[in-house]
Design a protein around this motif. Structure first.
Motif, mmCIF file in Angstrom:
data_model
loop_
_atom_site.group_PDB
_atom_site.id
_atom_site.type_symbol
_atom_site.label_atom_id
_atom_site.label_comp_id
_atom_site.label_asym_id
_atom_site.label_seq_id
_atom_site.Cartn_x
_atom_site.Cartn_y
_atom_site.Cartn_z
ATOM 1 N N ALA A 157 37.271 74.667 35.869
ATOM 2 C CA ALA A 157 38.750 74.791 35.338
ATOM 3 C C ALA A 157 39.535 75.834 35.837
ATOM 4 N N GLY A 158 38.942 77.251 35.646
ATOM 5 C CA GLY A 158 39.615 77.997 35.812
ATOM 6 C C GLY A 158 39.831 78.178 37.483
ATOM 7 N N LEU A 159 38.794 77.770 38.336
ATOM 8 C CA LEU A 159 38.935 77.785 39.705
ATOM 9 C C LEU A 159 40.144 76.934 40.052
ATOM 10 N N ARG A 160 40.261 75.789 39.274
ATOM 11 C CA ARG A 160 41.138 74.647 39.591
ATOM 12 C C ARG A 160 42.623 75.186 39.510
ATOM 13 N N ALA A 161 42.722 75.989 38.508
ATOM 14 C CA ALA A 161 44.039 76.723 38.131
ATOM 15 C C ALA A 161 44.591 77.562 39.118
ATOM 16 N N LEU A 162 43.455 78.021 39.911
ATOM 17 C CA LEU A 162 43.859 79.396 40.581
ATOM 18 C C LEU A 162 44.907 79.211 42.060
ATOM 19 N N PRO A 163 44.999 77.988 42.582
ATOM 20 C CA PRO A 163 46.110 77.875 43.600
ATOM 21 C C PRO A 163 47.249 77.877 43.002
ATOM 22 N N GLY A 164 47.581 77.314 41.759
ATOM 23 C CA GLY A 164 48.731 77.374 41.051
ATOM 24 C C GLY A 164 49.125 78.985 40.784
ATOM 25 N N LEU A 165 48.094 79.660 40.287
ATOM 26 C CA LEU A 165 48.480 81.150 39.948
ATOM 27 C C LEU A 165 48.869 81.988 41.292
ATOM 28 N N VAL A 166 48.099 81.546 42.404
ATOM 29 C CA VAL A 166 48.425 82.296 43.619
ATOM 30 C C VAL A 166 49.673 82.040 44.066
ATOM 31 N N SER A 167 50.133 80.947 43.958
ATOM 32 C CA SER A 167 51.516 80.529 44.137
ATOM 33 C C SER A 167 52.646 81.364 43.370
ATOM 34 N N THR A 168 52.163 81.460 42.036
ATOM 35 C CA THR A 168 53.119 82.197 40.946
ATOM 36 C C THR A 168 53.022 83.969 41.538
ATOM 37 N N ALA A 169 51.845 84.208 41.802
ATOM 38 C CA ALA A 169 51.790 85.606 42.375
ATOM 39 C C ALA A 169 52.529 85.917 43.549
ATOM 40 N N LEU A 170 52.479 84.894 44.457
ATOM 41 C CA LEU A 170 53.567 85.259 45.755
ATOM 42 C C LEU A 170 54.851 85.465 45.270
ATOM 43 N N GLY A 171 55.342 84.984 43.863
ATOM 44 C CA GLY A 171 56.833 85.323 43.401
ATOM 45 C C GLY A 171 56.942 86.814 43.562
ATOM 46 N N ILE A 172 55.933 87.906 43.647
ATOM 47 C CA ILE A 172 56.165 89.238 43.848
ATOM 48 C C ILE A 172 56.663 89.972 44.862
ATOM 49 N N GLU A 173 56.921 88.840 45.965
ATOM 50 C CA GLU A 173 57.162 89.202 47.366
ATOM 51 C C GLU A 173 58.309 89.991 47.457
ATOM 52 N N VAL A 191 56.030 99.237 38.390
ATOM 53 C CA VAL A 191 54.970 98.135 37.941
ATOM 54 C C VAL A 191 55.184 96.828 38.769
ATOM 55 N N LEU A 192 54.019 96.242 39.395
ATOM 56 C CA LEU A 192 54.263 94.973 39.701
ATOM 57 C C LEU A 192 53.463 94.048 38.745
ATOM 58 N N SER A 193 54.184 92.955 38.213
ATOM 59 C CA SER A 193 53.499 92.297 37.351
ATOM 60 C C SER A 193 52.907 90.935 37.844
ATOM 61 N N MET A 194 51.624 90.742 37.536
ATOM 62 C CA MET A 194 50.960 89.629 38.132
ATOM 63 C C MET A 194 50.683 88.635 36.816
ATOM 64 N N PRO A 195 50.473 87.290 37.345
ATOM 65 C CA PRO A 195 50.126 86.384 35.942
ATOM 66 C C PRO A 195 48.726 86.810 35.641
ATOM 67 N N ALA A 196 48.616 86.685 34.339
ATOM 68 C CA ALA A 196 47.311 86.841 33.804
ATOM 69 C C ALA A 196 46.180 85.839 33.864
ATOM 70 N N VAL A 197 44.898 86.303 34.263
ATOM 71 C CA VAL A 197 43.976 85.334 34.337
ATOM 72 C C VAL A 197 42.574 85.882 33.922
ATOM 73 N N ILE A 238 40.724 87.329 43.295
ATOM 74 C CA ILE A 238 41.290 86.118 44.301
ATOM 75 C C ILE A 238 42.982 86.559 44.123
ATOM 76 N N LEU A 239 43.115 86.586 42.810
ATOM 77 C CA LEU A 239 44.608 86.715 42.569
ATOM 78 C C LEU A 239 45.059 87.990 43.404
ATOM 79 N N TYR A 240 44.368 89.159 42.976
ATOM 80 C CA TYR A 240 44.961 90.380 43.356
ATOM 81 C C TYR A 240 44.941 90.683 45.166
ATOM 82 N N ALA A 241 44.370 89.710 45.748
ATOM 83 C CA ALA A 241 44.521 89.810 47.188
ATOM 84 C C ALA A 241 45.859 89.684 47.492
#
Ligand code: F6R
Length: 361
Positions: free
Chosen positions: A187-203, A314-320, A327-330
């Protein structure tokens, strides 16, 4: 062909929610991890992981996963060292090779060294028809699609996803991960693409910070636990495309040498999600701030709340959950390097002196 992006690298960074979802889909069935090619980890007593560059860094992350989830000892080697060292390979060792291109000369030579000695040759590759895939007993695809940018981005993230899936699977095969835990991890793996998408918001923030970072002649990346290899990846990405000298260090090693470099002109990028090692990473961060180092802290909301005092940015990332942070911090590792390179005006997709596929040793 760059789908509206300025560079292939930007396109490939932004493709990651899709490419990651694709590989997770291929390695899961319902609540279970089911890799596309079966391999039973129960009889393995040690994993020897061998690769070059970014793929080698993916192996260092995987060592944390295999050791914690499957209690399997892991050795990680750089292929050009492994192949000539001629170290012992046990008949119950699994030799695992990671390569985007599947053609890297040193990695292929290392595979040939392990062949006939190890229990099995397993490879994690992007190019399914490659030499490394063909010469393996078990060739596992990362399904990232064609990667054009010389700096590896989406392939790194998908290598990590496959290696995490294998570590979970090894934990299941060895009786250490029960069905409930497996379902929770899936379930955590399946949630990752959405979190990566949110993380891209720090661009936008990365782009804004890049102008100042681009002025530096040296940048230090720090992390603990699996954030240590992410620090290595941040430094590798930055140096290869922006030509700024960068080092990745395990934060606890700082006082054993590199802290001597710290002064107000040196940005220090700290990857520190609010996990079990957070307080330790923060205390290392405070050591550099006491020496006037300019700290960019990459963390989540809870981390930002407790440790922002005196920090430059500070760059704020989604919590996971901690198991998924590599994977997210890449994403910040890639976006910071990319925007610093753009700010410097370098040839992002074709950095000087580098080739996409290194077929000579
Ligand atoms: C860095 C990068 C290289 C490759 C390395 C291995 O961004 O792309 O360090 O990771 O040359 O290449 P493969 O994975 O094709 O064996």
């Amino acid at each position: 062909e760059k789908a509206g992006h300025r560079h292939f690298m930007a396109k490939e960074i932004h493709e990651q929610p899709q490419t990651l979802a694709q590989v997770i889909d291929a390695y899961t069935e319902g609540d279970r991890i089911v890799p596309p090619v079966a391999y039973d980890w129960a009889a393995t007593d040690r994993v020897q992981m061998v690769a070059c560059g970014t793929a080698h860094i993916a192996c260092i992350v995987a060592k944390y996963w295999f050791e914690s989830l499957a209690r399997l000892p892991v050795d990680v080697d750089i292929a050009s060292e492994y192949r000539y060292r001629e170290g012992p390979v046990g008949t119950d060792n699994t030799a695992l090779f990671v390569s985007q291109s599947g053609e890297t000369a040193d990695t292929l030579a290392a595979l040939r060294y392990a062949r006939g000695k190890a229990r099995a040759i397993v490879s994690v590759v992007n190019v399914a028809e490659s030499s490394i895939a063909r010469e393996s007993d078990v060739a596992l695809p990362i399904l990232a699609g064609v990667e054009v940018g010389v700096a590896s981005t989406k392939a790194f993230v998908n290598q990590l996803a496959v290696l995490l899936a294998l570590a979970i699977r090894a934990g299941v095969d060895r009786g250490l991960v029960d069905a409930a835990r497996e379902a929770e991890l899936v379930a955590g793996l399946r949630a990752l693409p959405g979190l990566v998408s949110t993380a891209l918001g720090i661009e936008d923030r990365c782009e804004a910070l890049a102008h100042e970072l681009a002025e530096a002649s040296d940048i230090l990346f720090l992390g603990r636990g699996p954030m240590y290899p992410l620090a290595l990846e941040g430094a590798l990405k930055l140096k290869e495309i922006s030509y700024i000298h960068a080092e990745g260090y395990a934060a606890g090693e700082l006082k054993h040498g590199p802290i001597a470099l710290v002064d107000q002109s040196m940005p220090i990028i700290v990857f520190a999600p609010k996990d079990g090692l957070f307080d330790k990473a923060v205390s290392n961060m405070q050591e550099v701030m006491a020496r006037e180092g300019k700290v960019l802290l990459v963390t989540d909301a809870r981390g930002a709340e407790t440790a922002s005092d005196g920090v430059w940015q500070v760059l704020s990332m989604p919590a996971v959950a901690p198991v998924f942070t590599p994977i997210l911090y890449a994403v910040p590792a890639q976006l910071l390097a990319y925007h610093v390179a753009v700010a410097k005006g370098t040839d992002v997709d074709q950095p000087r002196n580098l080739a996409k596929s290194v077929t000579v040793e």
